[in-house]
Structure formats: structure tokens, C-alpha cells
Design an enzyme around this catalytic site. Structure first.
Site, PDB file in Angstrom:
ATOM      1  N   ASP A  10       0.873  -1.178   0.000  1.00  0.00           N
ATOM      2  CA  ASP A  10       0.000   0.000   0.000  1.00  0.00           C
ATOM      3  C   ASP A  10       0.910   1.227   0.000  1.00  0.00           C
ATOM      4  O   ASP A  10       2.098   1.134   0.264  1.00  0.00           O
ATOM      5  CB  ASP A  10      -0.878  -0.012   1.259  1.00  0.00           C
ATOM      6  CG  ASP A  10      -1.801   1.202   1.349  1.00  0.00           C
ATOM      7  OD1 ASP A  10      -2.233   1.699   0.296  1.00  0.00           O
ATOM      8  OD2 ASP A  10      -2.080   1.660   2.471  1.00  0.00           O
ATOM      9  N   SER A  11       0.335   2.369  -0.290  1.00  0.00           N
ATOM     10  CA  SER A  11       1.096   3.613  -0.245  1.00  0.00           C
ATOM     11  C   SER A  11       1.567   3.912   1.181  1.00  0.00           C
ATOM     12  O   SER A  11       2.559   4.601   1.374  1.00  0.00           O
ATOM     13  CB  SER A  11       0.229   4.767  -0.730  1.00  0.00           C
ATOM     14  OG  SER A  11      -0.958   4.831   0.025  1.00  0.00           O
ATOM     15  N   CYS A  73      -4.042  -1.225  -2.111  1.00  0.00           N
ATOM     16  CA  CYS A  73      -4.166   0.231  -2.187  1.00  0.00           C
ATOM     17  C   CYS A  73      -5.145   0.499  -3.317  1.00  0.00           C
ATOM     18  O   CYS A  73      -4.921   0.073  -4.457  1.00  0.00           O
ATOM     19  CB  CYS A  73      -2.799   0.820  -2.505  1.00  0.00           C
ATOM     20  SG  CYS A  73      -2.802   2.556  -2.992  1.00  0.00           S
ATOM     21  N   GLU A 152      -5.666   8.597  10.435  1.00  0.00           N
ATOM     22  CA  GLU A 152      -4.279   8.607  10.892  1.00  0.00           C
ATOM     23  C   GLU A 152      -4.100   9.495  12.127  1.00  0.00           C
ATOM     24  O   GLU A 152      -3.185   9.298  12.909  1.00  0.00           O
ATOM     25  CB  GLU A 152      -3.344   9.021   9.753  1.00  0.00           C
ATOM     26  CG  GLU A 152      -3.446   8.012   8.619  1.00  0.00           C
ATOM     27  CD  GLU A 152      -2.218   7.899   7.745  1.00  0.00           C
ATOM     28  OE1 GLU A 152      -1.382   8.804   7.779  1.00  0.00           O
ATOM     29  OE2 GLU A 152      -2.128   6.893   7.020  1.00  0.00           O
ATOM     30  N   CYS A 184     -11.375   2.524   0.089  1.00  0.00           N
ATOM     31  CA  CYS A 184     -10.043   2.944   0.544  1.00  0.00           C
ATOM     32  C   CYS A 184      -9.738   2.114   1.774  1.00  0.00           C
ATOM     33  O   CYS A 184     -10.606   1.921   2.632  1.00  0.00           O
ATOM     34  CB  CYS A 184     -10.038   4.433   0.892  1.00  0.00           C
ATOM     35  SG  CYS A 184      -8.507   4.981   1.700  1.00  0.00           S
ATOM     36  N   HIS A 186      -8.191   2.637   4.405  1.00  0.00           N
ATOM     37  CA  HIS A 186      -8.303   3.275   5.724  1.00  0.00           C
ATOM     38  C   HIS A 186      -9.736   3.259   6.249  1.00  0.00           C
ATOM     39  O   HIS A 186      -9.968   3.362   7.450  1.00  0.00           O
ATOM     40  CB  HIS A 186      -7.882   4.751   5.654  1.00  0.00           C
ATOM     41  CG  HIS A 186      -6.404   4.991   5.702  1.00  0.00           C
ATOM     42  ND1 HIS A 186      -5.576   4.690   4.657  1.00  0.00           N
ATOM     43  CD2 HIS A 186      -5.605   5.528   6.673  1.00  0.00           C
ATOM     44  CE1 HIS A 186      -4.328   5.033   4.982  1.00  0.00           C
ATOM     45  NE2 HIS A 186      -4.323   5.541   6.186  1.00  0.00           N
TER      46      HIS A 186
END
Lengths: 265, 265
Positions: A10-11, A73, A152, A184, A186
Site C-alpha cells: 500500500d502507499s 491500495c 491517521e 479505501c 483506511h
């Protein structure tokens, strides 16, 4: 049989929700995870740049004997998956196809919503995939660029994430969507807020869980299932370990054996 | 006299608030701006990585005949300014020193607040600089990692930014701070919300304005003032031009002559 690791990348840190789902459903498989934290986020970068990053990381994971690649990702899956599939020989899957298949199997009224980063939504990868799978599906897409920094920051409940999610979900609520893809990696951490705003009429598709099921089937089909008793999770990050280490526990519940810095670019 | 450009750079688009202040106060100077949009944001990356990026961009700006360098990025100013000052011969200034000097001249009760990204606050560059300038100063620092994505989303007024800013400003309000440094180049776009929450008792220091004044004095001291009638602004971005072009008008009011993609790394 192949006891090599599943290469996942993933990024940044979000792909760990896919690792979490893999560790739950395939506990005897080892996982090699790359978080490209030196170049995160991908969501606001161009297609050419993301193809270049994806190519470099895939090559590195193959050099480490990965038996298959999971592009965990959404941005890289939407912009660079076809590109690396043409270049490399081993099985490669992204997080978009599994999310689409899961949504198609769940929706009753054929109205599906998609949340994602600017780049993912702009690529219309989910929209195109959903309509290709079933031309009766109508799609409502919504970019949610603040969700990643929110997660985050650790703000996954309370006033601020509720206000942000309420704003982003407004077009979804106005529609008749009965199934919503969290496009996504996240976003699964915001599931409870999304459920609270949308109520129980809308089913949420967590692409991490959908991807873990797809990995299972790829492993069986290619006879590369592990015969070890337990798998290990090793993480590599392209920037320093500190912030990744501090956040990782929010994303993955299984034990991470090592977190190591690596230069890939 | 030197009609070469002032080389200005930032991790992304935020440094354009410094360009805006420069264009207002020094309209006959040309500006060469680099936004390192392929690697934005710097705020969550390590010191070594940021030094490497800063070094590459400074060299590139010098190759384009820049007569001085403005590091218009708080993260790079706090982590990499000393590093490039040792390596290069031309005048180099960051955005931190000017912000500190401005705050010191404004504060009456010697209680100064600082808002910034995680990396800037963690570096304590403002705190150290303020205390070095006056050991009676006490400092209240607050990381605001959601402000940059908020500004880039264009949400600079209304419920969401108010809720986020209220949360972040809570420790500042509880303190007796009479002067608050906006320690990130994006933050001037949130000035009106910050003023609304803090009231008129707290003075806001916009480091873009403070930096423009410092540039003026560096140019005079080194006899490198331009004698042209008008300056031009040329921007270079390390990722694609699209999103930079879409956002630039929010940050800088003067006319930008060109926006060009460049590979620097």
C-alpha cells in the site's frame, strides 16, 4: 504448495486492514507488507507516477520470493494494476475487483455507492467495474479526501469525524443506495460512524474482507497454499519506522513480527 | 543588482502563501517556485528524507540561476535549513526565523503559541528558536495535522473546519497566549476561523508576511535587488500540473505566468 510469503503493498499504512483480514482468514500464510511511507499518499498523484511506484515495489516483493501480489491500495489498484499484470508473471490481485464482486452479490436494488480518495473516484474504476459486471447497476461515487488524515490522527469517533462523514455521506443518503463500498483501505476504521449515519438499511462492503476471500481462491487455484502451521507478518516501510510502528496496532490485530526500513526507489 | 529569480520551494502548494506575500511587497522581483507535489506531504516523513529532498530542490533552483533561496515549508525549514546552509553559498532563509522574530516583537506577556504539522511541532524548532531569542518566553505548541487536508479540500469556513479548529485550539485558549504563530504555510487560509475562535486578544503571526520582510532585507544587504519594472512568477511541480493549477488561485492572488512539470529526484 508454496511456503513463500504473500506480497502485499500500500502507499502507507492503510493496507494493513487487508493484512488484518488475511491474517484472520489465512493464519498459516506468511505476509510480506510494503508501506511506501516515503511517498504516501498516492491519492493526489498522477497515474504515471503511481505506475512507476507500483512497478518498483512489485519487483522488490518478487525479489523477496513472494508467491503472489496483493495491491492493497485502491489508488494503485485503480491506476496501475493492469500495468503490472502485463509486466509480471505471478498471480496479482487488487482490492477493487473483490469489492465489486462483493457489492454485486449483496445489492438488491442495484444501487451501489462508492467512497474513495480523489484519485480513486476520478479514475471511476469502481463505477466502470460495477457497470461492466452488471449493466443495470447505478453508481453514486463520493470522494472523501479527509478520511485518511482523520483515521491517521486517530479521530474515528466523536464530533469531528461525525461532521465530516455527515457532509460526505449527504449525496449517498439522498440516493437509494443499499450497498456502499468502502473504496479505501483506511475507511474500515470509520465503519461504526458510517453505520451510525447511514443506519442499517445500507450494507457496507469492506474490501479488505472481500480481498482476503479472493486471495484464498487464487492460492487454491494456483496450488500455492502454504502447509506451514503458522504464518508470520513482516512489514517494510520506505520512510522511518516510528510513525508506522505507532499506528500499526490500530489497523492489524495479529502480531507483526518485524517492521524494517527499506529503500526501494 | 541581480535580476535573477528568488528561488522558493515547498513540499506542495502551501508555499504559495509566501509567494503571495513576496509578490505583494516585492512586485519587481521574479520568483521561481518549486512544489514537490510528487512527494508531498513532508510533515509525516523523517529528517533524513526531508534533508535529501531539500538538497535536490535547492541544487535545481541554483542551476536555474536563483539569487537566493526561500525554504517556504515549515517542515523543511525546521529539519533541513542548517543542512543546506552548510552545503550552498548563496543566501538561504526559511520561514521559521522570520515568524519567531515577528512573534517576539508582538507578544506583550511573553506567552507565544505555535500551530504546525506533526513534524514541525515534534522538531520543536519554533520553541527552541523562541526561547533562544528570549529566555523569558513560554511556548504552547499544538500539532494540527488535519489543517492541510482541510485547506486543500477548500473547507476553510463552516461547521467542519470550526469543529476541527476548536478542538486543536483548546490548549491555546486555556493558556494565556497573546501571540500565535501559524507555523505552516497552509494555515493563513484558515485565519478567519482562527480569529473567530480566539477573538481579538490573540495576535496571529502569518509567517509568509514575516518572511517577505526578511527577504527584502536579505536582498538589500547582499546588493541583489532587481531593477526590473515587474517580476514574473514561474511555478514548477514534481507531479502533474492539474491539481496544483486547480488550487493555486486560492493561495496566490498575483498572476502566475507558467506552471510546468519537472523531474527533480
Amino acid at each position: 504448495m508454496d511456503n513463500g510469503p504473500i506480497g502485499v503493498f500500500d502507499s502507507g499504512i492503510g493496507g494493513l486492514t487487508v493484512v488484518d483480514a488475511l491474517a484472520k482468514s489465512l493464519p498459516n500464510e506468511s505476509i510480506l507488507y510494503v508501506g511506501d511511507t516515503a511517498r504516501v499518499p498516492y491519492g493526489n498523484k498522477s497515474k504515471v507516477r503511481i505506475q512507476e511506484f507500483t512497478n518498483e515495489i512489485t519487483q522488490w516483493l518478487i525479489d523477496q520470493k513472494s508467491k503472489m501480489i496483493v495491491v492493497a491500495c485502491n489508488t494503485a489498484s485503480s491506476l496501475a494494476l493492469d500495468y503490472i499484470k502485463l509486466k509480471f508473471d505471478l498471480p496479482i490481485i487488487g482490492v477493487i475487483e473483490p469489492g465489486i464482486h462483493s457489492a454485486i452479490s449483496i445489492t438488491k436494488n442495484k444501487q451501489v455507492g462508492v467512497l474513495g480518495t480523489n484519485a480513486t473516484i476520478k479514475s471511476d474504476a469502481y463505477g466502470e467495474g460495477l457497470r461492466a459486471a452488471n449493466d443495470k447497476i447505478s453508481v453514486v461515487s463520493q470522494p472523501c479526501p479527509l478520511f485518511v488524515p482523520l483515521v491517521e490522527e486517530g479521530w474515528v469517533s466523536g464530533d469531528v469525524p461525525t461532521a465530516i462523514a455527515t457532509t460526505y455521506l449527504e449525496p449517498i443518503k439522498r440516493s437509494n443506495v443499499d450497498t456502499l463500498i468502502l473504496g479505501c483501505t483506511h475507511y474500515p476504521l470509520l465503519k461504526s460512524i458510517l453505520r451510525q449515519i447511514l443506519g442499517s438499511d445500507v450494507s457496507l462492503v469492506d474490501s479488505g474482507e472481500a480481498t482476503a476471500a479472493a486471495v484464498n481462491s487464487v492460492l487454491s487455484k494456483n496450488n500455492i497454499v502454504s502447509n506451514k502451521n503458522t504464518g508470520e507478518i513482516h512489514c517494510y516501510v520506505t520512510d522511518s519506522r516510528d510513525s508506522f510502528e505507532a499506528l500499526a496496532g490500530r489497523f492489524v490485530h495479529a502480531n507483526i513480527s518485524t517492521i524494517t526500513h527499506v529503500d526501494i526507489s
